[in-house]
Scaffold this active site. Structure first.
Site, PDB file in Angstrom:
ATOM      1  N   GLY A 130       0.780  -1.235   0.000  1.00 13.90           N
ATOM      2  CA  GLY A 130       0.000   0.000   0.000  1.00 13.90           C
ATOM      3  C   GLY A 130       0.802   1.269   0.000  1.00 13.90           C
ATOM      4  O   GLY A 130       0.254   2.364  -0.120  1.00 13.90           O
ATOM      5  N   LYS A 142       5.935   1.919  -4.060  1.00 13.85           N
ATOM      6  CA  LYS A 142       7.316   1.651  -3.659  1.00 13.85           C
ATOM      7  C   LYS A 142       7.809   0.325  -4.226  1.00 13.85           C
ATOM      8  O   LYS A 142       8.997   0.144  -4.485  1.00 13.85           O
ATOM      9  CB  LYS A 142       7.412   1.634  -2.131  1.00 13.85           C
ATOM     10  N   HIS A 235      -1.620  -1.498   8.256  1.00 16.53           N
ATOM     11  CA  HIS A 235      -1.747  -2.902   7.847  1.00 16.53           C
ATOM     12  C   HIS A 235      -2.579  -3.743   8.805  1.00 16.53           C
ATOM     13  O   HIS A 235      -2.881  -4.892   8.509  1.00 16.53           O
ATOM     14  CB  HIS A 235      -0.384  -3.545   7.607  1.00 16.53           C
ATOM     15  N   ASP A 265       8.728  -4.429   1.020  1.00 12.77           N
ATOM     16  CA  ASP A 265      10.101  -3.927   0.959  1.00 12.77           C
ATOM     17  C   ASP A 265      11.071  -4.700   1.853  1.00 12.77           C
ATOM     18  O   ASP A 265      12.241  -4.321   1.960  1.00 12.77           O
ATOM     19  CB  ASP A 265      10.158  -2.436   1.287  1.00 12.77           C
ATOM     20  N   LYS A 410      14.108   0.896   3.490  1.00 13.90           N
ATOM     21  CA  LYS A 410      13.318   2.079   3.809  1.00 13.90           C
ATOM     22  C   LYS A 410      13.973   3.360   3.292  1.00 13.90           C
ATOM     23  O   LYS A 410      13.306   4.369   3.106  1.00 13.90           O
ATOM     24  CB  LYS A 410      13.129   2.199   5.326  1.00 13.90           C
TER      25      LYS A 410
END
Length: 540
Positions: A130, A142, A235, A265, A410
């Protein structure tokens, strides 16, 4: 249902409202203050319910309206709990929080090492997809940022699942939970996988209205209000969204029993047959992967024992006077990787029985003003985390996994690490070089490297870092090709100055600092070394 972590010092009166605090427990509010907050809570809840009803009336399509009303019902339940928590004024009973018991965290090395590929036929893999790449200066999801060898997070995940399906002759579905920010782009991107041996399912997490901080009313005025008026609620929403989308029932109808969930990620989050076998043997409905906490992880959520029950404790729940205790590596040795293993039937049970009451994380934001001279609008987003659900499942516990299963990207500092020679790619999975004795080095790149475009311009060739322990780079710094770094390397360019590390340089336990001109100094006997063995000497 098990009690909350917080010591709830209030109950309900006979009318269903909040009862005043009992005299035998700690509470920071007087009876009159409590009554005032209770009344305010009732009024705010009523006004929110009416506003949500008006929002629903702006949806024209009947099917869309039904879906929207379900989402708004879930949001209202979350909002009402938020109001009640504020009115109660409860504080955490820190003395009742203990590190996890040995039975609540199982060492990875103790898990069965046999592989039972038949369990894969009962497994589905879900990635949380998301998020946007805006924090790294990218546009769109991402998951499409290039990570390694021209492949994105999404490409690597697809390769991993496709490899499992091909090698073991199974059909592990690959599920993506998108948000309204990422859904359209993701749908277009996954078309390229149509010829692959993988079944990709997608669904969207909820779209909740942002709440104005002053009025506690929804910011959007109708269903088609601008996208900035809405937010994806974290989440923790995965459980209800799985159910509402129909994906949960579809997976169960296919004979799937287990779900492996992780962040898109986290490149270390790959399917592990040992954990899956352990989950089956212990009849666990929920397993959280934990890894050893380091000084870089002190803010991460940690698993605790609360009166014999396993819970997740986030730093936002910790009283200010105990934050340093929370950050202690000795008392709380683990942190949550957000790699979660779940039983699908158990998810269905807790959702349908409305058992989930995840701790609420209020997230303050601001919406920029439309016109100059106007003030930005302060808003609140009420979010939840999937890790908080651990207390709602039977036989739930943690597994203390090796650090290799937590490899998130990140920042561009993380990106440099996963692009380096420290890792090689095997069937979509990053594998650390066997020559590396310790774990991954600590890399800290400054603000000049925040965006991927700047990172790529300043580091056109990733240095060799097999023997690197720590790297810090700040200021206007550029690395040449073929650089090698060992030990601890610190490069600091003062404001207004530039440092360019020449190609082929070797930096070992060195600090390069100040307004510098760099010169190359070759060894006295170049015949004894390769022509690339060049060290950098800083000359003021």
């Amino acid at each position: 249902m098990a009690a909350n972590i917080a010591n709830l010092v209030v109950g309900k009166d006979s009318s269903g409202g909040l009862a005043p605090p009992s005299s035998g427990r700690r509470h920071g509010k007087s009876q009159s203050a409590f009554a005032f907050d209770n009344t305010s809570t009732s009024v705010a809840a009523s006004q929110m319910r009416n506003a949500l009803n008006r929002l629903a009336d702006t949806v024209e399509d009947p099917a869309e309206k039904k879906k929207f009303e379900t989402e708004m019902d879930n949001f209202f339940a979350l909002f009402r709990r938020y109001l009640q928590d504020k009115a109660r004024g409860t504080t955490l009973e820190w003395d009742r929080i203990q590190p996890p018991q040995p039975s609540q965290v199982v060492p990875y090395k103790s898990l069965p090492k046999r592989e039972n590929p038949e369990l894969l036929s009962k497994l589905a893999v879900l990635k949380l997809n998301g998020g946007l790449g805006t924090s790294m200066g990218c546009v769109g999801p991402k998951s499409v940022i290039e990570v390694r060898d021209g492949m994105s997070f999404l490409d690597l995940s697809v390769r991993q699942i496709e490899y499992l399906n091909r090698i073991y002759g199974v059909d592990v579905p690959f599920v993506l939970m998108n948000s309204f920010n990422t859904d359209e782009d993701t749908q277009n991107i996954i078309k390229k996988y149509e010829g692959h041996q993988i079944d990709i399912l997608t669904f969207n997490q909820s779209r909740y209205p942002r709440v104005a901080k002053d009025s506690l009313l929804p910011v959007p005025k109708d269903f088609n209000s601008p996208i900035t008026d809405w937010y994806p609620p974290g989440h923790g929403d995965v459980f209800e969204s799985l159910e509402n989308s129909g994906i949960l029932d579809e997976l169960i109808s296919r004979g799937k029993e287990y779900l492996f969930l992780s962040n898109i990620d986290n490149l270390g989050a790959v399917v592990d047959l040992s954990i899956l076998e352990h989950m089956c043997e212990t009849n666990a409905e929920y397993i959280m992967e934990l890894t050893d906490k380091t000084k870089a992880d002190v803010k991460g959520g940690t698993i605790i024992d609360y009166e014999g029950t396993v819970r997740l404790l986030e730093i936002a729940q910790v009283p200010k006077e105990h934050v340093q205790d929370f950050k202690s590596i000795k008392k709380f040795k683990y942190f949550n990787t957000n790699n979660i293993w779940l039983n699908l039937q158990a998810i269905k049970r807790v959702v349908q029985n409305h058992e989930l009451e995840l701790e609420i994380i209020p997230n303050g934001k601001s919406i920029p003003a439309d016109k100059s001279g106007e003030s930005d609008l302060s808003v609140i987003q009420l979010e939840t985390a999937v890790g908080a659900a651990i207390r709602h499942f039977e036989n739930a516990h943690g597994v203390n996994v090796p650090r290799r299963r937590f490899l998130p990207v990140k920042t561009c500092s993380d990106l440099m690490l996963v692009k380096s020679d420290l890792y090689s790619l095997k069937h979509g999975q990053l594998v650390m070089d066997s020559a590396r004795i310790d774990g991954a080095p600590l890399i800290k790149l400054g603000s000049h490297f925040k965006k991927v475009s700047e990172f790529q311009k300043r580091i056109t060739s990733i240095p060799r870092i097999i023997e690197l322990d720590h790297l810090t780079v700040t200021g206007d710094v550029t690395l040449g090709r073929g650089v090698t770094m060992k030990g601890t390397v610190i490069i600091v360019a003062n404001e207004g100055s530039t440092i360019e590390i020449p190609p082929g340089s070797i930096l070992e336990n060195v600090v390069v600092q100040g307004s510098l001109r760099l010169v190359l100094v070759r060894p006295a006997e170049p015949s004894l070394v390769s022509t690339h063995d060049v060290r950098v000497r800083a000359r003021l």
